[in-house]
Scaffold this motif. Structure first.
Motif, PDB file in Angstrom:
ATOM      1  N   ASP A  76       0.858  -1.180   0.000  1.00  0.00           N
ATOM      2  CA  ASP A  76       0.000   0.000   0.000  1.00  0.00           C
ATOM      3  C   ASP A  76       0.896   1.233   0.000  1.00  0.00           C
ATOM      4  O   ASP A  76       1.867   1.293   0.763  1.00  0.00           O
ATOM      5  N   PHE A  77       0.590   2.202  -0.838  1.00  0.00           N
ATOM      6  CA  PHE A  77       1.508   3.310  -1.085  1.00  0.00           C
ATOM      7  C   PHE A  77       1.074   4.573  -0.344  1.00  0.00           C
ATOM      8  O   PHE A  77      -0.111   4.899  -0.267  1.00  0.00           O
ATOM      9  N   ILE A  78       2.064   5.296   0.195  1.00  0.00           N
ATOM     10  CA  ILE A  78       1.800   6.391   1.125  1.00  0.00           C
ATOM     11  C   ILE A  78       2.086   7.761   0.508  1.00  0.00           C
ATOM     12  O   ILE A  78       1.201   8.610   0.422  1.00  0.00           O
ATOM     13  N   VAL A  79       3.332   8.019   0.124  1.00  0.00           N
ATOM     14  CA  VAL A  79       3.683   9.314  -0.463  1.00  0.00           C
ATOM     15  C   VAL A  79       4.690   9.117  -1.586  1.00  0.00           C
ATOM     16  O   VAL A  79       5.488   8.173  -1.581  1.00  0.00           O
ATOM     17  N   GLN A  80       4.630  10.027  -2.571  1.00  0.00           N
ATOM     18  CA  GLN A  80       5.653  10.102  -3.609  1.00  0.00           C
ATOM     19  C   GLN A  80       6.607  11.224  -3.220  1.00  0.00           C
ATOM     20  O   GLN A  80       6.189  12.351  -2.954  1.00  0.00           O
ATOM     21  N   TYR A  81       7.898  10.901  -3.194  1.00  0.00           N
ATOM     22  CA  TYR A  81       8.887  11.831  -2.673  1.00  0.00           C
ATOM     23  C   TYR A  81       9.364  12.864  -3.697  1.00  0.00           C
ATOM     24  O   TYR A  81       9.504  12.564  -4.890  1.00  0.00           O
ATOM     25  N   GLN A  82       9.604  14.068  -3.208  1.00  0.00           N
ATOM     26  CA  GLN A  82      10.456  15.017  -3.919  1.00  0.00           C
ATOM     27  C   GLN A  82      11.858  14.823  -3.369  1.00  0.00           C
ATOM     28  O   GLN A  82      12.040  14.560  -2.176  1.00  0.00           O
ATOM     29  N   PHE A  83      12.845  14.956  -4.227  1.00  0.00           N
ATOM     30  CA  PHE A  83      14.217  14.710  -3.810  1.00  0.00           C
ATOM     31  C   PHE A  83      15.040  15.969  -4.019  1.00  0.00           C
ATOM     32  O   PHE A  83      14.910  16.646  -5.048  1.00  0.00           O
ATOM     33  N   ASN A  84      15.882  16.290  -3.045  1.00  0.00           N
ATOM     34  CA  ASN A  84      16.670  17.516  -3.092  1.00  0.00           C
ATOM     35  C   ASN A  84      18.164  17.206  -3.110  1.00  0.00           C
ATOM     36  O   ASN A  84      18.686  16.561  -2.196  1.00  0.00           O
ATOM     37  N   TYR A  85      18.826  17.673  -4.167  1.00  0.00           N
ATOM     38  CA  TYR A  85      20.279  17.638  -4.245  1.00  0.00           C
ATOM     39  C   TYR A  85      20.789  19.048  -3.945  1.00  0.00           C
ATOM     40  O   TYR A  85      20.241  20.035  -4.447  1.00  0.00           O
ATOM     41  N   VAL A  86      21.834  19.156  -3.151  1.00  0.00           N
ATOM     42  CA  VAL A  86      22.403  20.461  -2.814  1.00  0.00           C
ATOM     43  C   VAL A  86      23.890  20.448  -3.157  1.00  0.00           C
ATOM     44  O   VAL A  86      24.605  19.519  -2.775  1.00  0.00           O
ATOM     45  N   PHE A  87      24.359  21.477  -3.897  1.00  0.00           N
ATOM     46  CA  PHE A  87      25.783  21.567  -4.204  1.00  0.00           C
ATOM     47  C   PHE A  87      26.297  22.973  -3.970  1.00  0.00           C
ATOM     48  O   PHE A  87      25.542  23.947  -4.015  1.00  0.00           O
ATOM     49  N   ASN A  88      27.609  23.059  -3.771  1.00  0.00           N
ATOM     50  CA  ASN A  88      28.222  24.374  -3.643  1.00  0.00           C
ATOM     51  C   ASN A  88      28.589  24.902  -5.027  1.00  0.00           C
ATOM     52  O   ASN A  88      28.367  24.241  -6.048  1.00  0.00           O
ATOM     53  N   ASN A  89      29.178  26.080  -5.062  1.00  0.00           N
ATOM     54  CA  ASN A  89      29.424  26.751  -6.345  1.00  0.00           C
ATOM     55  C   ASN A  89      30.620  26.199  -7.103  1.00  0.00           C
ATOM     56  O   ASN A  89      30.884  26.643  -8.232  1.00  0.00           O
ATOM     57  N   ARG A  90      31.321  25.230  -6.518  1.00  0.00           N
ATOM     58  CA  ARG A  90      32.381  24.546  -7.284  1.00  0.00           C
ATOM     59  C   ARG A  90      31.782  23.706  -8.397  1.00  0.00           C
ATOM     60  O   ARG A  90      32.413  23.504  -9.436  1.00  0.00           O
ATOM     61  N   ILE A  91      30.593  23.178  -8.150  1.00  0.00           N
ATOM     62  CA  ILE A  91      29.996  22.229  -9.092  1.00  0.00           C
ATOM     63  C   ILE A  91      29.348  22.976 -10.250  1.00  0.00           C
ATOM     64  O   ILE A  91      28.422  23.772 -10.078  1.00  0.00           O
ATOM     65  N   LYS A  92      29.826  22.696 -11.450  1.00  0.00           N
ATOM     66  CA  LYS A  92      29.292  23.328 -12.662  1.00  0.00           C
ATOM     67  C   LYS A  92      28.097  22.556 -13.190  1.00  0.00           C
ATOM     68  O   LYS A  92      27.058  23.130 -13.537  1.00  0.00           O
ATOM     69  N   SER A  93      28.215  21.220 -13.244  1.00  0.00           N
ATOM     70  CA  SER A  93      27.107  20.385 -13.733  1.00  0.00           C
ATOM     71  C   SER A  93      27.314  18.949 -13.297  1.00  0.00           C
ATOM     72  O   SER A  93      28.433  18.525 -12.984  1.00  0.00           O
ATOM     73  N   VAL A  94      26.211  18.194 -13.281  1.00  0.00           N
ATOM     74  CA  VAL A  94      26.243  16.764 -12.981  1.00  0.00           C
ATOM     75  C   VAL A  94      24.922  16.177 -13.451  1.00  0.00           C
ATOM     76  O   VAL A  94      23.888  16.856 -13.421  1.00  0.00           O
ATOM     77  N   ASP A  95      24.937  14.953 -13.926  1.00  0.00           N
ATOM     78  CA  ASP A  95      23.711  14.284 -14.357  1.00  0.00           C
ATOM     79  C   ASP A  95      22.973  13.732 -13.147  1.00  0.00           C
ATOM     80  O   ASP A  95      23.515  12.904 -12.403  1.00  0.00           O
ATOM     81  N   ALA A  96      21.756  14.204 -12.945  1.00  0.00           N
ATOM     82  CA  ALA A  96      20.936  13.737 -11.825  1.00  0.00           C
ATOM     83  C   ALA A  96      19.478  13.841 -12.218  1.00  0.00           C
ATOM     84  O   ALA A  96      19.091  14.739 -12.976  1.00  0.00           O
ATOM     85  N   ASN A  97      18.662  12.900 -11.704  1.00  0.00           N
ATOM     86  CA  ASN A  97      17.224  12.936 -11.995  1.00  0.00           C
ATOM     87  C   ASN A  97      16.478  12.290 -10.835  1.00  0.00           C
ATOM     88  O   ASN A  97      17.020  12.079  -9.756  1.00  0.00           O
ATOM     89  N   GLY A  98      15.221  11.961 -11.073  1.00  0.00           N
ATOM     90  CA  GLY A  98      14.384  11.409 -10.017  1.00  0.00           C
ATOM     91  C   GLY A  98      14.707   9.994  -9.604  1.00  0.00           C
ATOM     92  O   GLY A  98      14.092   9.482  -8.666  1.00  0.00           O
ATOM     93  N   SER A  99      15.671   9.356 -10.250  1.00  0.00           N
ATOM     94  CA  SER A  99      16.042   7.994  -9.849  1.00  0.00           C
ATOM     95  C   SER A  99      16.810   7.996  -8.531  1.00  0.00           C
ATOM     96  O   SER A  99      16.973   6.962  -7.907  1.00  0.00           O
ATOM     97  N   LYS A 100      17.335   9.147  -8.115  1.00  0.00           N
ATOM     98  CA  LYS A 100      18.123   9.343  -6.899  1.00  0.00           C
ATOM     99  C   LYS A 100      19.554   8.828  -7.016  1.00  0.00           C
ATOM    100  O   LYS A 100      20.378   9.115  -6.159  1.00  0.00           O
ATOM    101  N   ALA A 101      19.855   8.087  -8.078  1.00  0.00           N
ATOM    102  CA  ALA A 101      21.212   7.567  -8.256  1.00  0.00           C
ATOM    103  C   ALA A 101      22.007   8.567  -9.084  1.00  0.00           C
ATOM    104  O   ALA A 101      22.185   8.405 -10.290  1.00  0.00           O
TER     105      ALA A 101
END
Length: 532
Positions: free
Chosen positions: A497-522
């Motif tokens: 039985d399903f309860i909630v669908q999550y929003q996921f938050n990635y946080v980076f500092n200003n060193r990071i220019k780009s990275v591949d990320a999506n809702g898979s969390k990986a």
């Protein structure tokens, strides 16, 4: 609603009182119960071990420790992150979940969809210098054909009938039924066949792959270290020389780490922390995930299970006692109340299905007309990996006891939780379901058809419906078939039985220019580009 209005106060009181064992364990684990959380609090992190010379080093943290290195014997997010660094598969997924060629440069499918011939890229080398050949592919997947195979991924590959090496760079997969999900499955790592034949499963601790980074060292509870593979066959994927994965279980610890610069990137940051972090100049990427928190039910009695959840009225009472909107809005502050087994945006999602109504009075009525006789229901959950899991479990405890359930709720450290689920030592468990790429077939096949967590549901009609979806090669028709499967799960309120669908938050500092990320969390740490 009275319960909803007083939820914040009740949570505070319940957490203060420590109404279930897990609340105390999360703060002060017993000394004999070695867990990830204490290790995560150590100050011995790569943050204070700077690389020499001009190396570019990035440190990433999330609330999860590695439990096994075997690529075919896990479903953990940390393993997906690790696999992206060290290994390649026959195929790979991009950030939009599209399936792209990788080690398989081309393939042909027979007219009956039962034979697929893969042509392997030539000139690829493992990190130890061995050449990649079709034999490595054979060894990787032949493990699933062994009679005593107990690998987690076994049920997903039930379609695999045989393998045939045609030559050094050609291999044939023989199927017993067409399989629309197979190409997603073949994104899993190809292992070094020679090492496996010589060392068996011990070879996985070496982590020898063909991927863009090489495994260096694992310090349990502290870090996993990777160094850039300068000879990667697909060329440069990042300008980062060395990456550290750091398991930090506590939300406050991860938040502090990214604020101070001890980590450059973190994930699983509670939504209520996001405005403050953004105001401090940190960058936040928000994604509606493929993850949904769910409750899994046990259908037969055992040493640590009553079997009462086999009664549909008990399950419906359980479900209708829980205020999903309050959990999403008041505890998490993000995401959405789950209305269907697959989340919004997933294959087979039905936007018109009403979901489960929060109705405590109806829950009491259902309970009164059930076989439930006050038995203590054992509910277990993990200590980490999911945003505000302790607060969420506390709220669920309150909702259930408010309608008349007698509940023994316990948070277990992640390894103990995993062992208890596999052994069926629960009436209910609470955990997240991750539908990679929005396709839930792998999850429902493992959990329901393969019964990998010993629920003993045993619904042959549902099993047949699930398996049938995988033989439908037309995507639109397959989505409709999946919708039928999910509708039956909802209508029967079983085996989950399903309860909630999550929003996921990635946080980076200003060193990071780009990275591949999506809702898979990986997050794909092999694709980080840093501002130089």
């Amino acid at each position: 609603m009275k319960i909803k209005r007083t939820l914040a106060l009740m949570l505070a009181l319940l957490l203060f009182a420590g109404v279930f064992a897990g609340c105390a364990k999360t703060e002060t684990p017993a000394s004999e119960d070695k867990t990830e959380a204490p290790a995560a609090e150590k100050t011995e992190t790569p943050a204070v071990v700077e690389a020499s010379g001009d190396e570019i080093v990035v440190k990433f943290a999330r609330p999860e420790e590695i439990a096994t290195w075997d690529p075919l014997n896990n479903n953990a997010i940390v393993n997906s992150i690790h696999n992206n660094m060290v290994y390649d598969g026959l195929f790979q997924q991009d950030v939009n979940y599209n399936i792209l060629p990788c080690l398989a440069e081309s393939y042909e499918v027979s007219d009956d969809n039962l034979t697929i011939t893969f042509h392997i890229v030539k000139g690829v080398k493992f990190h130890n210098g061995d050449d990649l050949t079709a034999h490595d592919v054979f060894v990787t997947y032949n493990r699933l054909l062994e009679p005593d195979c107990a690998l987690t991924q076994k049920s997903n590959f039930a379609c695999l009938e045989g393998l045939k090496e045609i030559d050094d760079y050609t291999i044939e997969f023989q199927l017993n039924t067409p399989n629309a999900y197979l190409f997603t499955l073949l994104c899993r790592p190809i292992i070094n066949g020679r090492l496996f034949e010589e060392m068996g499963e011990d070879c996985f601790e070496l982590n020898i792959g063909t991927g863009p980074y090489k495994y260096v060292e694992w310090k349990p509870g502290v870090s996993i270290e990777y160094v850039k593979n300068e000879d990667y066959w697909q060329g440069e994927t990042s300008n980062v020389d060395r990456v550290f994965y750091i398991p930090l279980m506590e939300d406050t610890t991860r938040t502090s780490a990214v604020r101070t610069g001890d980590c450059d990137m973190v994930d699983s940051i509670p939504t209520d922390q996001v405005p403050t972090l953004e105001a401090e100049g940190l960058n936040v990427m928000k994604a509606m995930t493929c993850d949904q928190l769910y409750i899994g039910y046990q259908f037969q009695p055992g040493p640590k299970a009553t079997g009462v959840m086999a009664d549909k009225n008990v399950r419906l009472a359980f479900s209708m006692a829980i205020d999903r909107e309050a959990i999403a809005n008041e505890i998490l502050g993000s995401g959405r109340a789950a209305t269907f087994p697959v989340g919004e945006g997933g294959k087979g999602f039905d936007a018109n299905y009403p979901g489960r109504t929060y109705d405590p009075e109806k829950a009491k009525e259902l309970l009164a007309n059930s076989s439930y006789n006050g038995e203590t229901i054992r509910v277990i959950g993990p200590t980490a990996n999911y945003e505000k899991i302790t607060e969420t479990m506390t709220a669920i405890y309150y909702y259930l006891t408010a309608v008349g359930f007698n509940v023994d709720m316990e948070q277990l450290e992640n390894a103990a939780f995993s062992d208890a689920r596999k052994a069926g030592e629960y009436d209910c468990y609470i955990v997240g379901a991750s539908f990679g790429g929005g396709d839930g077939y792998g999850f429902i096949n493992q959990r329901i058809v393969g019964d990998s967590l010993a629920s003993h549901y045993g619904n042959e009609e549902l099993n047949e419906m699930i398996l049938a979806t995988n033989g439908i090669m037309d995507d639109a028709a397959r989505c409709e078939a999946l919708k039928g499967v999910y509708t039956k799960i909802m209508d029967d309120c079983a085996p989950m039985d399903f309860i909630v669908q999550y929003q996921f938050n990635y946080v980076f500092n200003n060193r990071i220019k780009s990275v591949d990320a999506n809702g898979s969390k990986a997050i794909d740490l092999s694709t980080i580009w840093v501002n130089e």
